[in-house]
Design a protein around this motif. Structure first.
Motif, PDB file in Angstrom:
ATOM      1  N   ALA A  91      39.630  31.276 -11.091  1.00 42.67           N
ATOM      2  CA  ALA A  91      40.672  31.664 -10.245  1.00 42.67           C
ATOM      3  C   ALA A  91      42.158  31.091 -10.379  1.00 42.67           C
ATOM      4  O   ALA A  91      42.972  31.737 -10.243  1.00 42.67           O
ATOM      5  N   MET A  97      45.575  36.288 -20.891  1.00 46.91           N
ATOM      6  CA  MET A  97      46.822  35.734 -21.515  1.00 46.91           C
ATOM      7  C   MET A  97      46.617  34.501 -22.308  1.00 46.91           C
ATOM      8  O   MET A  97      45.657  33.638 -22.017  1.00 46.91           O
ATOM      9  N   LEU A 105      53.958  30.860 -16.747  1.00 48.74           N
ATOM     10  CA  LEU A 105      53.774  31.301 -15.486  1.00 48.74           C
ATOM     11  C   LEU A 105      53.954  30.104 -14.605  1.00 48.74           C
ATOM     12  O   LEU A 105      54.648  30.211 -13.700  1.00 48.74           O
ATOM     13  N   ARG A 109      57.059  28.154 -11.345  1.00 45.00           N
ATOM     14  CA  ARG A 109      56.638  28.066  -9.767  1.00 45.00           C
ATOM     15  C   ARG A 109      57.824  27.789  -8.962  1.00 45.00           C
ATOM     16  O   ARG A 109      58.010  28.044  -8.005  1.00 45.00           O
ATOM     17  N   ARG A 113      62.133  33.865 -11.522  1.00 40.13           N
ATOM     18  CA  ARG A 113      61.950  34.432 -12.585  1.00 40.13           C
ATOM     19  C   ARG A 113      62.966  35.348 -13.036  1.00 40.13           C
ATOM     20  O   ARG A 113      63.393  36.361 -12.274  1.00 40.13           O
ATOM     21  N   SER A 114      63.400  35.273 -14.259  1.00 37.87           N
ATOM     22  CA  SER A 114      64.194  36.168 -14.732  1.00 37.87           C
ATOM     23  C   SER A 114      63.701  36.884 -15.949  1.00 37.87           C
ATOM     24  O   SER A 114      62.565  36.990 -16.217  1.00 37.87           O
TER      25      SER A 114
ATOM     26  N   ILE B 177      59.742  37.611 -16.048  1.00 42.50           N
ATOM     27  CA  ILE B 177      59.069  38.837 -14.894  1.00 42.50           C
ATOM     28  C   ILE B 177      58.064  39.409 -15.689  1.00 42.50           C
ATOM     29  O   ILE B 177      56.733  39.980 -15.023  1.00 42.50           O
ATOM     30  N   LEU B 179      55.837  38.301 -17.862  1.00 48.30           N
ATOM     31  CA  LEU B 179      54.491  37.567 -17.841  1.00 48.30           C
ATOM     32  C   LEU B 179      53.916  37.531 -16.726  1.00 48.30           C
ATOM     33  O   LEU B 179      52.628  37.656 -16.352  1.00 48.30           O
ATOM     34  N   SER B 180      54.667  37.607 -15.488  1.00 47.78           N
ATOM     35  CA  SER B 180      53.832  37.792 -14.052  1.00 47.78           C
ATOM     36  C   SER B 180      53.524  38.988 -13.588  1.00 47.78           C
ATOM     37  O   SER B 180      52.507  39.198 -12.758  1.00 47.78           O
ATOM     38  N   ARG B 182      51.975  40.841 -16.016  1.00 46.41           N
ATOM     39  CA  ARG B 182      50.668  41.072 -16.636  1.00 46.41           C
ATOM     40  C   ARG B 182      49.658  40.114 -15.982  1.00 46.41           C
ATOM     41  O   ARG B 182      48.541  40.424 -15.745  1.00 46.41           O
ATOM     42  N   ALA B 183      50.107  38.921 -15.441  1.00 44.60           N
ATOM     43  CA  ALA B 183      49.315  37.876 -14.462  1.00 44.60           C
ATOM     44  C   ALA B 183      48.866  38.828 -13.120  1.00 44.60           C
ATOM     45  O   ALA B 183      47.536  38.632 -12.891  1.00 44.60           O
ATOM     46  N   ASP B 186      45.925  40.658 -13.896  1.00 46.35           N
ATOM     47  CA  ASP B 186      44.830  39.748 -14.574  1.00 46.35           C
ATOM     48  C   ASP B 186      44.365  38.977 -13.431  1.00 46.35           C
ATOM     49  O   ASP B 186      42.878  38.852 -13.287  1.00 46.35           O
ATOM     50  N   ASN B 187      44.921  38.474 -12.454  1.00 49.90           N
ATOM     51  CA  ASN B 187      44.287  37.290 -11.397  1.00 49.90           C
ATOM     52  C   ASN B 187      45.546  37.513 -10.478  1.00 49.90           C
ATOM     53  O   ASN B 187      46.432  36.572 -10.441  1.00 49.90           O
ATOM     54  N   GLY B 189      45.731  36.649  -7.160  1.00 52.82           N
ATOM     55  CA  GLY B 189      45.790  35.561  -6.454  1.00 52.82           C
ATOM     56  C   GLY B 189      46.499  34.139  -7.151  1.00 52.82           C
ATOM     57  O   GLY B 189      47.079  33.412  -6.509  1.00 52.82           O
ATOM     58  N   MET B 190      46.075  34.099  -8.340  1.00 50.00           N
ATOM     59  CA  MET B 190      46.876  32.717  -8.950  1.00 50.00           C
ATOM     60  C   MET B 190      48.143  32.970  -9.209  1.00 50.00           C
ATOM     61  O   MET B 190      48.818  32.296  -8.876  1.00 50.00           O
ATOM     62  N   VAL B 191      48.611  34.274  -9.680  1.00 50.87           N
ATOM     63  CA  VAL B 191      50.064  34.541  -9.632  1.00 50.87           C
ATOM     64  C   VAL B 191      51.099  34.212  -8.307  1.00 50.87           C
ATOM     65  O   VAL B 191      51.975  33.680  -8.269  1.00 50.87           O
ATOM     66  N   ARG B 192      50.301  34.435  -7.157  1.00 53.71           N
ATOM     67  CA  ARG B 192      50.801  34.194  -5.735  1.00 53.71           C
ATOM     68  C   ARG B 192      51.123  32.768  -5.635  1.00 53.71           C
ATOM     69  O   ARG B 192      52.134  32.278  -5.223  1.00 53.71           O
ATOM     70  N   PHE B 194      51.511  30.697  -7.884  1.00 55.24           N
ATOM     71  CA  PHE B 194      52.799  30.210  -8.569  1.00 55.24           C
ATOM     72  C   PHE B 194      53.977  31.087  -8.344  1.00 55.24           C
ATOM     73  O   PHE B 194      54.858  31.286  -9.026  1.00 55.24           O
ATOM     74  N   ALA B 196      54.819  33.885  -7.351  1.00 54.64           N
ATOM     75  CA  ALA B 196      55.421  35.289  -7.667  1.00 54.64           C
ATOM     76  C   ALA B 196      55.007  36.064  -6.560  1.00 54.64           C
ATOM     77  O   ALA B 196      53.946  36.218  -5.966  1.00 54.64           O
TER      78      ALA B 196
END
Lengths: 264, 339
Positions: A91, A97, A105, A109, A113-114, B177, B179-180, B182-183, B186-187, B189-192, B194, B196
């Motif tokens: 999770a 990636m 990524l 946090r 992001r740019s 942007i 990368l996020s 792509r994530a 992929d996943n 819940g994980m990007v949130r 972090f 995004a």
């Protein structure tokens, strides 16, 4: 640092399945506190985590971080202040990636992001340096896809990703529960080291009482959506598993059977 | 024959831009976006109507890009804010776009034959370079005069354009942007966790994907010399076919490779269709059926091959163990008795 005030959350309200997950819960954490949370299944530990992270919202009550009210702030905004490691090693990372892309990524946090590149040479050096903390040799595998890592390695990476940007609050949600004993010990050890290194204010949920006693400076026991027992810095060192079980029985008048089986 | 194949490569390169859009939504965002069938036409319709009303064809094509972006954003908003299932939000948008496209064009078909388009402009500019006559004399001198396409201009410019877009997509997916984005596929819940905003990332991703699709639609309309309300039917399947064929041939280990696979897949798809249509018993109307069959093959055949290989390995191993004598069997029996 973290302040929970009269948190109340009920699921399936008005149906026969109605369940009060958290009942007027109060919690106060000071900077640098490492609080471990134990309790049987259904005690409300995961709900507590989700309410702090903003994954779900309380029906009543306030969540304050650093004195500012975050109760109605969505998860992704709150995440600026909160790092989180999940129980499931799958999770916390993006499997297709690479390790460095995952770290990039996580690196974002705390800032918006740019359109600049996520992985630059400077950042790559920084990531390598951070990965060395784990002693798993991941610093030499920056370009490897995370999906190729073992569960233990992924969880170690998740732990690093959640912490290396120094969150105000670190939430650990049974983060060693899905690992074999050796890997769980490794992650426990890394948790200890990393929390100490970055001086993180940490809230850790666990089913393993011994782990709850070994880590952290405070301990709370939850049952039926309430904190029924609390040990502070001076009381915690004297606690043992037996004392905890006896304490539970004294308060609730019933044995904590579900957790006794987990002690083996 | 050669001219037909050259023509299909030419068209394939234009459709490759659409396929890159489908790759973005289907593979990167993991979102099966059926908006494509509608937004492709939206691109063609917007460009055609703008061109007819006298707008510079390059600006008109850019306008198509914007129209497609907006269409994709609406699908994204339906899905994220309206909490509508991914497939359904695409279908809803596709149906809505059918009427919107008719409104844009005011009739089912807008001819562009007498108009100045991007394609005619490129041809004229290319003619000025004198490259075609050079190629012609070169090919004639080595005895290939019958294989001369009328012009290399469209192919060359479209190839450069498609490749530039591929490159831009590659670079974009490496930004913070990107990368996020792509994530998210992929996943999420994980990007949130972090920080995004996954909802807006999905909207943005679908917007970009459909912008590319509409851009390709605008070019196809100008290439064909008309925009038709039915020209988008089955477009999502053509896009998928390109992505899947490309991945089967080139692979998708990295983003750079995967986008290259999409380009090559789009051209291969066109070649396969052109060759298939040469069969006596097939008619132009069978094209969609051929497409469906190609996609089914591309999805099923690799799995069958893999199964075959696994079966062969198993047999080989069994043969090896068998030739080692009867000990193998005894050991199994012994292990059982231990239990």
């Amino acid at each position: 640092m973290l302040q929970l005030d009269q948190i109340y959350k009920v699921f399936y309200e008005g149906t026969p399945d109605e369940k009060i997950a958290l009942n007027q819960l109060q919690l106060q954490m000071n900077p640098g506190d490492f609080v471990t949370v134990i309790g049987s299944n259904g005690a409300g530990k995961s709900t507590l985590m989700n309410i702090i992270s903003g994954n779900i919202f309380p029906d009543y009550g306030t969540v304050k971080i650093n004195g500012s009210d975050m109760s109605s702030m969505p998860e992704h905004k709150r995440a600026r202040k909160i790092g989180r490691v999940f129980q499931n090693p799958l999770a916390g990372t993006a499997p297709t990636m690479t390790i460095e892309e995952n770290l990039a990524l996580a690196y974002n946090r705390t800032k918006p992001r740019s359109l600049q590149f996520g992985v630059t040479k400077k950042r790559r050096d920084f990531f390598r340096e951070q990965l060395e903390i784990l002693h798993l040799g991941l610093e030499d595998r920056l370009q490897a896809k995370v999906g190729l890592l073992s569960g233990g390695e992924r969880q170690a990476l998740s732990l690093l990703m959640a912490t290396f940007t120094k969150p105000d609050i670190l939430l650990l949600d049974e983060h060693t529960a899905a690992l074999d004993p050796a890997r769980a010990d490794l992650i426990t050890k890394l948790t200890k080291e990393i929390v100490a290194k970055f001086q993180l204010t940490t809230l850790m949920v666990t089913h393993n009482m011994q782990q709850a006693l070994d880590l952290g400076n405070c301990l709370i026991m939850m049952d039926k959506g309430q904190i029924i027992f609390q040990a502070n810095e001076t009381e915690k060192p004297d606690l043992t598993v037996e004392k905890l079980l006896a304490e539970f029985q004294r308060i609730r008048g019933e044995a904590l059977l579900s957790d006794r089986s987990l002690l083996a | 024959m050669f001219t037909a194949l050259f023509g299909s490569v030419e068209v394939g390169v234009i459709y490759a831009i659409m396929a890159l859009g489908v790759y973005l939504s289907f593979r990167i965002l993991d979102f099966p976006d059926l908006t494509v069938d509608g937004s492709f036409v939206t691109g063609g319709a917007t460009a055609a109507v703008l061109i007819i009303s006298g707008v510079n064809p390059f600006l008109a094509t850019a306008g198509a890009l914007v129209a497609g972006f907006l269409a994709g954003c609406v699908t994204g908003i339906l899905h994220t804010k309206g909490k509508i299932n991914a497939l359904l939000s695409g279908i809803l948008m596709m149906i809505a776009l059918y009427s919107i496209n008719l409104r844009i064009m005011d009739k089912p078909n807008v001819p562009l034959l007498a108009e100045e388009t991007v394609i005619t402009k490129i041809s004229a500019w290319w003619q000025g370079l004198g490259f075609d006559s050079m190629m012609q004399s070169l090919l004639t001198s080595i005895g290939l005069s019958e294989y001369i396409p009328s012009t290399w201009g469209i192919f060359t410019v479209m190839f450069v354009l498609a490749f530039a877009i591929k490159k831009a997509v590659d670079l974009f997916l490496k930004t913070e942007i990107g990368l996020s984005l792509r994530a998210v596929g992929d996943n999420d819940g994980m990007v949130r966790s972090f920080s995004a905003n996954t909802d807006w990332l999905k909207v943005l991703g679908l917007g970009i994907a459909n912008a590319l699709v509409a851009f390709s639609g605008a070019l196809v309309a100008q290439y064909n010399g008309f925009s038709d309300v039915g020209m988008g039917i089955g477009m999502i399947i053509i896009g998928l076919a390109s992505v899947i064929i490309g991945e089967a041939v080139i692979g998708n280990a990295t983003i750079v490779r995967a986008t290259l696979a999409v380009l090559i897949g789009a051209v291969l798809y066109r070649l396969i269709v052109t060759l298939a249509l040469r069969a006596e018993f097939l008619e132009t109307g069978d094209m969609k059926l051929i497409t469906a069959v190609i996609v089914i093959f591309a999805l099923v055949v690799p799995k069958l091959i893999e199964k075959q290989k696994a079966g062969a390995r198993k047999k080989k191993r069994a043969a090896q163990l068998g030739s080692a004598g009867t000990n193998g069997g005894d050991q199994v029996a012994a292990a059982r008795s231990d239990l």
